[in-house]
Write an enzyme that holds these catalytic residues in place. Structure first.
Site, PDB file in Angstrom:
ATOM      1  CB  CYS A 139     -17.826  -9.427 -16.863  1.00 19.49           C
ATOM      2  SG  CYS A 139     -17.216 -10.779 -17.912  1.00 19.49           S
ATOM      3  CD  GLU A 155     -15.592  -6.481 -18.103  1.00 16.56           C
ATOM      4  OE1 GLU A 155     -14.883  -6.642 -17.102  1.00 16.56           O
ATOM      5  OE2 GLU A 155     -16.029  -7.436 -18.804  1.00 16.56           O
ATOM      6  CE  LYS A 176     -16.067  -8.257 -12.372  1.00 18.12           C
ATOM      7  NZ  LYS A 176     -15.376  -8.815 -13.547  1.00 18.12           N
TER       8      LYS A 176
END
Length: 523
Positions: A390, A279, A340
């Site tokens: 994540c 990330e 995300k």
């Protein structure tokens, strides 16, 4: 005070005492000890013992207020022990004053612990309407405990770290994950612990409790041998990059160019079917990257017949920022992008009214935009790889829903999952192996392997049965090369998500009320 019990096998009279300070202390200690059930310790029987003790303490009191205090103290202590590493990001990297950072972590654990206090309050309330010891201990309390875990997974956008079921990626209860997910696993574990707690309370063996305990363990072990999914296509060769860029240097202006050069060199070192970075491996907005940088990476991917996925903050318009993974796929000239969608409060968006708290920290935080829940996977030769970023792999129901939606729509179905993370924010703590264990649960729920490309760890490959195939040592700069087999097929959890355990638990809790209603009606 005494409470009559209609279960003759459990004893006709249950002596109930007011909650003592020693009982409350035992609850706090037991809650704290549950941290050893999770990675990296992996002593899952500790959790069974701690929950059994909580059941014993619960059955020693008939007052709902005392039950609330037991649940709150146990839950808050468990959360504080399991997520104390949040202090690192607030104080060490965020430069929040030490006492204020400690108070913030304590407040978080105490607030979420209220859910477990409420769980035992409800269980105590329901128990008084059944007067049935075995029923209250083995059915009502575990159901309420699971609902508290589940509620923590969505309230205030969700924070289900160290939920009960996560401790059981390698226990006999792991076999239930493809059916009921992490919360269902936690329910069954709590039920098994309640069987032990009931016998502890009665100070003798209780045959129905022994039978239920054994059936739960044996059934889970048998289910673990069932393959819900099967191989599809040919395995792909992967290269997962772990740059090990120190968090204090990651967004430092003087170190940005070094990070860009580092990942460019790691990416172009050799080809692979899939190359993935962590990330925000590129610590600049897409519009701030040096001219030609992205194009150089794209040409390497195309020229070497590789698929490349790179973490980078992406901007689509002024003031719109996304935490993204961009990709260049074999034979495709268009840019792939995954954005995300489940953002971290205080980390990627600022809740209303919380700006003052963020201003206390020296972190590069801001308000990111959110991507769509349903996003397409990327084609990697014979496989379809679906990224998540994540914190997103904490939400198994969302990953399952994405796969199920692809099946329903007749669109490409993900056969491999990929998590890209940077949890260097939490230093060299148990957060890293805990996050790895969370990914292991996702593979059990979906029946698909998970690749993990992280900044400082844990970079790893997990197969469809939750087993670690390969892993890099944490806090090293290295590349993990592995061959990964994609999987096709459907687990029940893909379709049902959390509906089955939550629905059954809620239905179970209506029974005491129905019983009381029938009594009053007949009376």
């Amino acid at each position: 005070m005494v409470l009559p019990a209609s279960d003759s096998a459990a004893g006709s009279i249950i002596v109930v005492r007011p909650l003592s300070w020693s009982a409350l202390l035992l609850s706090l200690l037991a809650g704290s000890a549950t941290v050893f059930a999770f990675a990296p310790f992996g002593a899952w029987p500790v959790q069974l013992a701690c929950l059994a003790l909580l059941t014993h303490l619960f059955l020693n009191t008939a007052r709902a207020r005392d039950a609330f205090l037991l649940g709150w103290s146990f839950g808050a202590a468990a959360l504080l022990a399991g997520t104390h590493w949040l202090y690192i990001s607030l104080h060490v990297y965020g430069e929040m004053p030490m006492m204020l950072a400690a108070a913030a972590i304590l407040l978080l654990a105490s607030s979420l612990g209220l859910l477990y206090g409420l769980a035992l309050w409800v269980a105590s309330w329901a128990a008084t309407r059944t007067n049935h010891l075995a029923w209250s201990a083995v059915a009502l309390m575990p159901a309420c405990w699971m609902l508290a875990d589940w509620t923590r997974g969505w309230i205030f956008t969700g924070f289900s770290w160290v939920a009960t079921g996560y401790a059981h990626t390698a226990s006999p209860f792991a076999g239930y994950a493809p059916l009921f997910g992490v919360y269902g696993v936690g329910w069954l574990v709590s039920m098994a612990a309640a069987c032990l707690g009931l016998m502890m309370h009665l100070r003798r063996l209780h045959l129905p409790a022994i039978g239920l305990l054994l059936s739960l363990v044996v059934s889970g072990a048998l289910l673990a041998s069932k393959a819900w999914t099967e191989p599809v296509g040919e395995p792909i060769k992967t290269r997962l990059l772990q740059g090990n860029v120190p968090q204090q240097m990651k967004f430092d202006a003087g170190n940005v160019q070094a990070s860009l050069s580092l990942y460019r060199d790691m990416i172009t070192a050799s080809p692979a079917d899939l190359i993935a970075t962590p990330e925000t491996a590129l610590p600049l907005l897409s519009t701030q990257l040096p001219a030609g940088y992205v194009e150089q990476l794209a040409h390497f991917a195309w020229d070497s017949n590789s698929t490349l996925l790179v973490g980078v903050p992406w901007t689509t318009a002024p003031g719109i920022y996304l935490n993204s993974v961009i990709g260049f796929s074999l034979g495709q000239s268009t840019l792939y992008r995954y954005d995300k969608h489940h953002l971290v409060p205080f980390g990627e968006f600022i809740p209303p009214g919380a700006r003052w708290f963020v201003d206390l920290m020296s972190m590069p935080l801001g308000d990111f935009g959110s991507g769509a829940l349903y996003q397409a996977p990327i084609d990697v030769r014979d496989q379809w790889v679906l990224p998540n970023i994540c914190y997103e792999d904490l939400f198994g129901e969302e990953i399952a829903a994405q796969i199920a939606a692809a099946i329903n729509r007749g669109s490409p179905v993900p056969s491999i999952l990929l998590n890209v993370s940077n949890i260097a924010w939490f230093g060299d703590t148990i957060a890293l192996p805990q996050h790895l264990q969370i990914s292991q649960m996702r593979t059990l729920e979906t029946g698909r392997p998970m690749l993990r490309a992280t900044n400082t760890g844990a970079t790893a490959v997990i197969d469809a049965r939750g087993q670690l195939v390969a892993r890099l040592p944490a806090f090293t700069r290295a590349t993990l090369e592995a061959s990964v087999q994609g999987m096709k097929g459907e687990t029940p959890y893909l379709w049902l998500g959390n509906t089955l355990p939550v629905g059954l638990a809620l239905a179970l809790l209506t029974l005491p009320g129905l019983k009381r209603f029938r009594r009053s009606k007949n009376g």
